[in-house]
Write an enzyme that holds these catalytic residues in place. Structure first.
Site, PDB file in Angstrom:
ATOM      1  N   GLY A  17       0.918  -0.816  -0.089  1.00 39.62           N
ATOM      2  CA  GLY A  17       0.147  -0.340  -0.316  1.00 39.62           C
ATOM      3  C   GLY A  17       0.841   1.311  -0.314  1.00 39.62           C
ATOM      4  N   GLU A 174     -18.423  11.142  -0.284  1.00 34.71           N
ATOM      5  CA  GLU A 174     -17.747  11.668  -1.730  1.00 34.71           C
ATOM      6  C   GLU A 174     -18.531  10.421  -2.618  1.00 34.71           C
ATOM      7  OE1 GLU A 174     -12.672  13.237  -0.411  1.00 34.71           O
ATOM      8  OE2 GLU A 174     -13.503  11.349  -1.662  1.00 34.71           O
TER       9      GLU A 174
END
Ligand SMILES: Cc1cc2nc3c(=O)[nH]c(=O)nc-3n(C[C@H](O)[C@H](O)[C@H](O)COP(=O)(O)OP(=O)(O)OC[C@H]3O[C@@H](n4cnc5c(N)ncnc54)[C@H](O)[C@@H]3O)c2cc1C
Length: 425
Positions: A17, A174
């Site tokens: 990540g 979002e």
């Protein structure tokens, strides 16, 4: 695992990540062998997953092959496998493809969705932590539209067109904004046989305000932007149950909905094997010191979302966002080299660059240390920062092109049901 034994120390990183790939970059071509392990062969840019879910971007523009990152460094190896456990005494990790020894181990496994023990919600809701999950949401939204277009039963059509998002953090906000844009811009054009006002988007938040980690000003603005887009925002509302059809909350609000998207929390994606004392139980994060060393294990480090570094400024650890992961990884790269040379290590100090969230076209909020603002300029800054943070030039070009295309044409280009999603019955 077919990794050669060489006469330099071996560092194994679990997780490609933000933390993992930045550590890789910091140790590239240095006198240490680095083995990066991830269960997927790509890095996921999680901040834009919601645009994949809402048909704005294709997944290949927010994912990046891990082998492409390591290929420029001669001291790096990548293996795609899931790490099952750590044997700290033997200094080995056990994976699905075998066992590998390490001199230094870095755990950068991030987080997974937290359902807070609610099995019904886990079984029937849609999480959004991974690319395949984002694609599932995209398919389900579009399949619901298709199904609604051929359904004469009013109640069934309403349930198909009711989208419930749980969690008013940046992800929920979002996504709610992006689904509202689907309703406002796409539904009237693509589905003339449906009435756009039949589609309802609910954002349910357990706390008193959305974006609770941002300023009060940002919360208010975001709630206003969402309302302008037609999202029904309900705060102080906990979802207690969902059976795939009916959403039950702590209030009188009950909703018939075919789609519940769960963005209400995460918990550490822990690897078995370390002592219980090394873990903060409530959040499943490894307790680390100021050098990211896991409590009780001088050769094991944890970075990013999975690490809990308590300090005066951050008694509960750093926020689980990209910047702490990136900054910790960059420093750990330098500290590992110092450790090998027997030099003193440098303590981590987080540089907070601010936070931001977007709600939709021309609508975003930005909190900087001394300056808070919202609207078009905030949206522009949001786009620029995300574009620059994406991994890979090709991905930046793809995303930039898509955003320009969407902006000019009021369009979302990826309205494809490539891989249908089948709900649990
Ligand atoms: C939907 C969403 C939106 C977000 N939006 C923002 C945002 O706008 N801004 C922001 O700053 N942050 C955002 N975040 C948070 C941000 O993505 C994380 O803070 C960041 O990814 C943490 O980086 P990490 O390296 O610690 O973990 P991750 O990036 O999660 O990486 C962990 C890696 O470990 C691998 N892994 C896990 N377990 C194993 C195992 N056992 N074996 C092998 N591999 C394993 C995973 O496959 C993964 O690749 C968002 C997160 C999500 C989910």
């Amino acid at each position: 695992m077919n990794i050669p034994q060489v006469n330099v120390p071996r560092l194994v990183i679990i997780g490609g990540g933000f933390a993992g790939i930045n550590l890789v970059k910091a140790l590239g071509n240095k006198p240490i062998q680095v083995v990066l392990i991830d269960k997927r062969n790509y890095h996921t840019f999680q901040p834009l997953l919601y645009q994949v879910s809402s048909a704005g971007l294709e997944p290949d523009s927010i994912a990046y092959p891990l082998r492409k990152i390591i290929k420029r460094y001669k001291n790096m190896y990548f293996r795609m496998t899931k790490v099952r456990s750590i044997d700290a005494e033997a200094k080995e990790i056990h994976t699905d493809i075998g066992v590998i020894g390490y001199d230094y181990l870095v755990i950068a496994t991030g987080t997974k969705t937290n359902y807070f023990g609610n099995k019904a919600i886990e079984a029937h809701s849609m999480p959004m932590k991974k690319v395949p999950q984002a694609l599932n949401i995209r398919s389900l939204i579009l399949q619901n539209f298709e199904q609604a277009a051929i359904t004469n039963d009013k109640a069934a059509r309403k349930a198909l067109l009711t989208f419930v998002i749980v969690g008013g953090g940046p992800t929920g906000v979002e996504l709610a904004g992006a689904i509202a844009e689907l309703k406002n811009q796409i539904l009237p054009k693509d589905y003339r046989d449906l009435i756009a006002s039949d589609m309802q988007i609910y954002l349910l938040e357990g706390g008193a305000r959305v974006l609770s980690t941002m300023s009060d000003e940002a919360s208010k603005k975001a709630a206003r932007f969402l309302t302008q887009l037609g999202v029904l925002v309900h705060c102080n509302t906990f979802v207690k149950d969902y059976d795939g059809k009916k959403v039950t909350t702590n209030l009188s609000l009950q909703l018939e909905s075919e789609t519940l998207i769960w963005a209400a929390g995460v918990t550490g994606d822990v690897v078995k094997g370390l002592k219980a004392e090394a873990l903060m139980e409530r959040t499943n994060r490894y307790k680390v010191n100021a050098y990211n060393q896991v409590e009780g294990y001088p050769d094991i480090f944890a970075l990013g979302d999975i690490a809990l570094m308590a300090s005066d400024a951050y008694p509960n650890g750093h926020p689980q966002v990209a910047q702490p992961a990136i900054q910790q990884a960059q420093l750990l790269g330098k500290n590992i080299l110092k450790l090998m040379e027997g030099k003193p290590l440098k303590k981590f100090k987080y540089m907070d660059k601010g936070s931001m969230a977007t709600v939709g076209r021309n609508k975003a909020v930005v909190d900087l240390k001394h300056y808070k603002f919202g609207g078009f300029f905030a949206w522009f800054i949001w786009m620029f920062v995300h574009l620059m943070a994406l991994v890979g030039f090709r991905n930046r070009v793809l995303v930039f092109f898509n955003w320009c295309y969407n902006y000019i044409n009021f369009d979302k280009a990826s309205r494809l049901i490539i891989r249908p999603f089948y709900k649990l019955k």
